[in-house]
Design a protein around this motif. Structure first.
Motif, PDB file in Angstrom:
ATOM      1  N   SER A  86      -6.339   1.195  -6.747  1.00 32.84           N
ATOM      2  CA  SER A  86      -5.847   0.198  -5.789  1.00 32.84           C
ATOM      3  C   SER A  86      -6.544   0.314  -4.440  1.00 32.84           C
ATOM      4  O   SER A  86      -6.730  -0.686  -3.746  1.00 32.84           O
ATOM      5  CB  SER A  86      -4.330   0.335  -5.622  1.00 32.84           C
ATOM      6  OG  SER A  86      -3.658   0.015  -6.829  1.00 32.84           O
ATOM      7  N   SER A  87      -6.929   1.530  -4.043  1.00 35.29           N
ATOM      8  CA  SER A  87      -7.680   1.680  -2.800  1.00 35.29           C
ATOM      9  C   SER A  87      -9.020   0.964  -2.897  1.00 35.29           C
ATOM     10  O   SER A  87      -9.429   0.261  -1.966  1.00 35.29           O
ATOM     11  CB  SER A  87      -7.910   3.170  -2.504  1.00 35.29           C
ATOM     12  OG  SER A  87      -8.744   3.341  -1.379  1.00 35.29           O
ATOM     13  N   THR A 134      -5.795   7.251 -10.973  1.00 37.39           N
ATOM     14  CA  THR A 134      -4.813   7.844 -10.061  1.00 37.39           C
ATOM     15  C   THR A 134      -4.890   9.360 -10.159  1.00 37.39           C
ATOM     16  O   THR A 134      -5.078   9.904 -11.242  1.00 37.39           O
ATOM     17  CB  THR A 134      -3.384   7.397 -10.433  1.00 37.39           C
ATOM     18  OG1 THR A 134      -3.315   5.971 -10.423  1.00 37.39           O
ATOM     19  CG2 THR A 134      -2.360   7.941  -9.447  1.00 37.39           C
ATOM     20  N   PRO A 180       0.787  -1.245   0.000  1.00 41.95           N
ATOM     21  CA  PRO A 180       0.000   0.000   0.000  1.00 41.95           C
ATOM     22  C   PRO A 180       0.811   1.283   0.000  1.00 41.95           C
ATOM     23  O   PRO A 180       0.253   2.356  -0.217  1.00 41.95           O
ATOM     24  CB  PRO A 180      -0.839  -0.114   1.275  1.00 41.95           C
ATOM     25  CG  PRO A 180      -0.043  -1.013   2.158  1.00 41.95           C
ATOM     26  CD  PRO A 180       0.635  -1.990   1.264  1.00 41.95           C
ATOM     27  N   LEU A 236      -3.779   7.821   3.029  1.00 44.46           N
ATOM     28  CA  LEU A 236      -4.682   8.561   2.141  1.00 44.46           C
ATOM     29  C   LEU A 236      -5.467   9.619   2.912  1.00 44.46           C
ATOM     30  O   LEU A 236      -5.687  10.723   2.404  1.00 44.46           O
ATOM     31  CB  LEU A 236      -5.656   7.601   1.454  1.00 44.46           C
ATOM     32  CG  LEU A 236      -5.120   6.748   0.311  1.00 44.46           C
ATOM     33  CD1 LEU A 236      -6.205   5.807  -0.202  1.00 44.46           C
ATOM     34  CD2 LEU A 236      -4.590   7.603  -0.830  1.00 44.46           C
ATOM     35  N   TYR A 294      -1.919   3.751  -1.378  1.00 47.25           N
ATOM     36  CA  TYR A 294      -3.342   3.467  -1.227  1.00 47.25           C
ATOM     37  C   TYR A 294      -3.669   2.981   0.182  1.00 47.25           C
ATOM     38  O   TYR A 294      -4.780   2.533   0.466  1.00 47.25           O
ATOM     39  CB  TYR A 294      -3.841   2.470  -2.283  1.00 47.25           C
ATOM     40  CG  TYR A 294      -3.278   1.066  -2.211  1.00 47.25           C
ATOM     41  CD1 TYR A 294      -3.910   0.082  -1.462  1.00 47.25           C
ATOM     42  CD2 TYR A 294      -2.133   0.717  -2.917  1.00 47.25           C
ATOM     43  CE1 TYR A 294      -3.412  -1.223  -1.410  1.00 47.25           C
ATOM     44  CE2 TYR A 294      -1.638  -0.568  -2.882  1.00 47.25           C
ATOM     45  CZ  TYR A 294      -2.271  -1.541  -2.121  1.00 47.25           C
ATOM     46  OH  TYR A 294      -1.775  -2.816  -2.074  1.00 47.25           O
ATOM     47  N   PRO A 322      -1.746   9.160  -5.136  1.00 48.43           N
ATOM     48  CA  PRO A 322      -2.798   8.419  -4.435  1.00 48.43           C
ATOM     49  C   PRO A 322      -3.575   7.585  -5.447  1.00 48.43           C
ATOM     50  O   PRO A 322      -4.172   8.125  -6.376  1.00 48.43           O
ATOM     51  CB  PRO A 322      -3.676   9.525  -3.829  1.00 48.43           C
ATOM     52  CG  PRO A 322      -2.847  10.779  -3.905  1.00 48.43           C
ATOM     53  CD  PRO A 322      -1.988  10.616  -5.120  1.00 48.43           C
ATOM     54  N   SER A 323      -3.573   6.277  -5.277  1.00 50.12           N
ATOM     55  CA  SER A 323      -4.214   5.390  -6.253  1.00 50.12           C
ATOM     56  C   SER A 323      -5.664   5.131  -5.874  1.00 50.12           C
ATOM     57  O   SER A 323      -5.945   4.453  -4.875  1.00 50.12           O
ATOM     58  CB  SER A 323      -3.457   4.063  -6.348  1.00 50.12           C
ATOM     59  OG  SER A 323      -4.135   3.183  -7.221  1.00 50.12           O
ATOM     60  N   ASN A 377      -8.436  -2.849  -2.574  1.00 45.84           N
ATOM     61  CA  ASN A 377      -7.561  -3.298  -1.492  1.00 45.84           C
ATOM     62  C   ASN A 377      -8.162  -4.528  -0.806  1.00 45.84           C
ATOM     63  O   ASN A 377      -9.214  -4.431  -0.161  1.00 45.84           O
ATOM     64  CB  ASN A 377      -7.394  -2.161  -0.484  1.00 45.84           C
ATOM     65  CG  ASN A 377      -6.366  -2.469   0.589  1.00 45.84           C
ATOM     66  OD1 ASN A 377      -5.915  -3.595   0.728  1.00 45.84           O
ATOM     67  ND2 ASN A 377      -6.004  -1.456   1.358  1.00 45.84           N
TER      68      ASN A 377
END
Length: 583
Positions: A474-475, A413, A81, A102, A97, A470-471, A478
């Motif tokens: 991917s967040s 992103t 992350p 974040l 992420y 900050p993705s 997760n």
């Protein structure tokens, strides 16, 4: 449009020194980057990250590639992350992420982690002073003025129920066009084109009080339509120049001189962007001035406008007239909102709709279930079109929209930079940044990560000037938050009850534990309108039509600034689907 002499005899004496100045700026910037890299160790050096990356662009070639899905997936799964990338000329980039990290970047320390100079200056040059291009007090003032205007109840001055019915009537124009197209049986239709036209017309009428497109097969589109649709494809070709060259040359000379340079440089993509910006700017001025004239003329003139004075821009102008002097927006900021809001509302919503239809083509069982839910709801109210109350009470429709926006956010992103403010930076950006100097800060993690030296890292010291990615993608995927099936499209997860880990993660997104619409003061201001539009389009179209994938071509999703569909091997945005009457 201002015209300037273009004769080589005139251009060479001035253009040569200008290019030399730009070259000196560029060489100095690159030299400083390399020297700083050689002479200092970064606290970020212990973060895990992929090896390699070229000297000139680092990992950017893979990260920003149209086919970058596998690289992003590897970053998340292999390096975790919080990881480190190489940027151009040895720059260290953070890819993040982790939920707690974040939260600090997007909410708690959002005044520190600003948009990058390239983004802010680019948005200022393209759209003018707007929500995208301002920070600090200017951004706060604009946001304060516009937040209430974007409430569902405020739009068009109507209750949500009436507003949703109005939207439905507009989308029925698209449905009727498709009914005519289906007279001779199933047809292959480029849904990307039609949904983009629809999204633009809806934001045009409800947002700007202006009609761009009759949504008919042979209807004439406004020239603004072509310009705003080409903005992303052309802008993506200039991404590196916008981020690394534009901040160095943005304020050299007068606006007239800079325009002459743009006209003179033999740069096709730059000229295309110039022409697009000219059309958008001229149209924005025309819209704002027409609204102001109608308001000044009184109620009868307002009622003759497309939005009858209830569109977002008309409401904004009227609210602005009543605002205190400290909160009032000047004309250039009102004009700046027009194209920026249109751009933000059009491509993101249309491509989210494209992705939803695409997934429903892959999952015909889900398409059939959703169609059945829509038809049952219409039968319950006597066959009428669904209003706001009925729309928001359809559980499977809501689940389909949420799950698609979770798994496939239109923007993968965003970019933030831990800003170093100085008098020089402020002079070149018209005080876009605060003059208060920033110090290195600690960025905490929600769970420890394993550093390259094998130690557990619970936090990291972020140096001034660090660029952060900050993705959102991917967040939203997760597995620590969404479970082991996070990469699967499962609308049922929203109906069966989300795992406790979702609420416990405290994702800083403004919408449903997701980062799709971002969060904090730079969250998407029109996310409620976007959700409502998606649901109405799906209800109107799925009730009448069945959508299927073509058998002879494969659709590929390009990882552009706003994700877009295309034919595999193609270069333009398109999504041909087989459309047939639904049984």
């Amino acid at each position: 449009m201002i015209s300037f002499p273009s004769s080589p005899l005139v251009a060479r004496p001035i253009l040569g020194p200008l290019l030399q100045i730009v070259s000196i700026y560029g060489a100095t910037w690159v030299g400083w980057k390399l020297l700083r890299k050689l002479l200092s160790n970064s606290p970020l050096d212990n973060l895990p990250g992929p090896p390699g990356g070229s000297w000139s662009e680092g990992h950017f070639g893979q990260f920003w590639s149209y086919t970058g899905w596998a690289f992003h997936k590897e970053l998340a799964e292999k390096y975790g992350p919080v990881s480190k990338l190489r940027g151009p000329f040895g720059e260290t980039i953070m890819y993040v992420y982790d939920p707690k990290a974040l939260h600090h970047i997007i909410v708690k320390d959002q005044q520190i982690f600003e948009e990058t100079p390239g983004f802010l200056i680019g948005m200022d040059a393209i759209f003018g002073k707007n929500l995208f291009s301002t920070t600090g007090e200017a951004h706060r003032r604009q946001r304060k003025m516009m937040n209430p205007v974007f409430s569902i109840a405020h739009m068009r001055g109507l209750k949500p129920q009436a507003f949703s019915i109005w939207l439905t009537c507009k989308i029925e124009q698209l449905r009727d066009t498709f009914v005519q197209k289906m007279e001779n049986g199933p047809q292959e239709v480029d849904m990307e084109d039609w949904l983009t036209r629809t999204a633009l017309e809806l934001v045009g009428q409800s947002g700007l009080g202006f009609s761009f497109d009759p949504l008919t097969e042979d209807g004439e589109q406004h020239h603004y339509s072509h310009s705003v649709k080409n903005f992303i494809p052309v802008g993506d070709k200039l991404m590196i120049a916008r981020h690394f060259i534009l901040p160095l040359v943005y304020n050299i000379g007068t606006p007239r001189f800079r325009r002459w340079v743009v006209n003179t440089l033999p740069w096709k993509n730059l000229h295309e962007l110039r022409d697009i910006v000219d059309v958008m700017q001229d149209t924005a001025v025309e819209i704002v001035e027409s609204k102001k004239r109608a308001i000044a003329a009184g109620d009868e003139a307002i009622l003759q406008q497309v939005g009858k004075g209830n569109d977002i821009i008309s409401i904004l102008i009227k609210e602005n007239m009543k605002a205190s002097e400290e909160d009032k927006l000047p004309d250039d900021e009102l004009i700046g909102q027009v194209s920026s809001l249109t751009f933000a509302a059009m491509d993101t919503t249309s491509n989210a709709l494209c992705r939803t239809l695409y997934v429903l083509c892959e999952r015909q069982d889900a398409q059939d279930r959703l169609r059945a839910e829509i038809r049952a709801a219409r039968r319950k109210i006597g066959g009428s079109e669904l209003g706001y109350d009925e729309l928001v009470s359809l559980p499977y429709l809501d689940a389909v929209c949420r799950e698609t926006l979770r798994l496939y956010p239109p923007v993968s992103t965003v970019v933030r930079e831990y800003v170093i403010a100085s008098k020089i930076v402020n002079r070149f950006t018209h005080s876009l940044f605060s003059k208060r100097a920033r110090e290195d800060i600690i960025l905490p993690f929600s769970k420890p990560i394993r550093g390259k030296d094998g130690t557990e890292m619970h936090e990291v010291l972020v140096p001034k000037g660090t660029t952060v990615f900050p993705s959102l993608l991917s967040s939203n995927r997760n597995p620590d938050v969404w479970g082991p099936d996070a990469d699967e499209w499962k609308p049922e997860r929203w109906m069966d009850g989300l795992p406790d880990s979702v609420a416990e993660a405290r994702i800083p997104g403004i919408y449903s534990h997701l980062m799709t619409f971002i969060g904090g003061s730079r969250a998407c201001i029109g996310f409620k309108f976007s959700q409502l539009e998606m649901k109405i389009v799906l209800c109107v179209m799925l009730d009448k039509f069945k959508f299927s994938l073509p058998k002879d071509r494969k659709i590929f999703w390009r990882m552009t600034g706003i994700v877009s569909p295309s034919i595999e091997g193609g270069s333009k945005a398109e999504m041909p689907l087989i459309v047939s009457p639904a049984e």
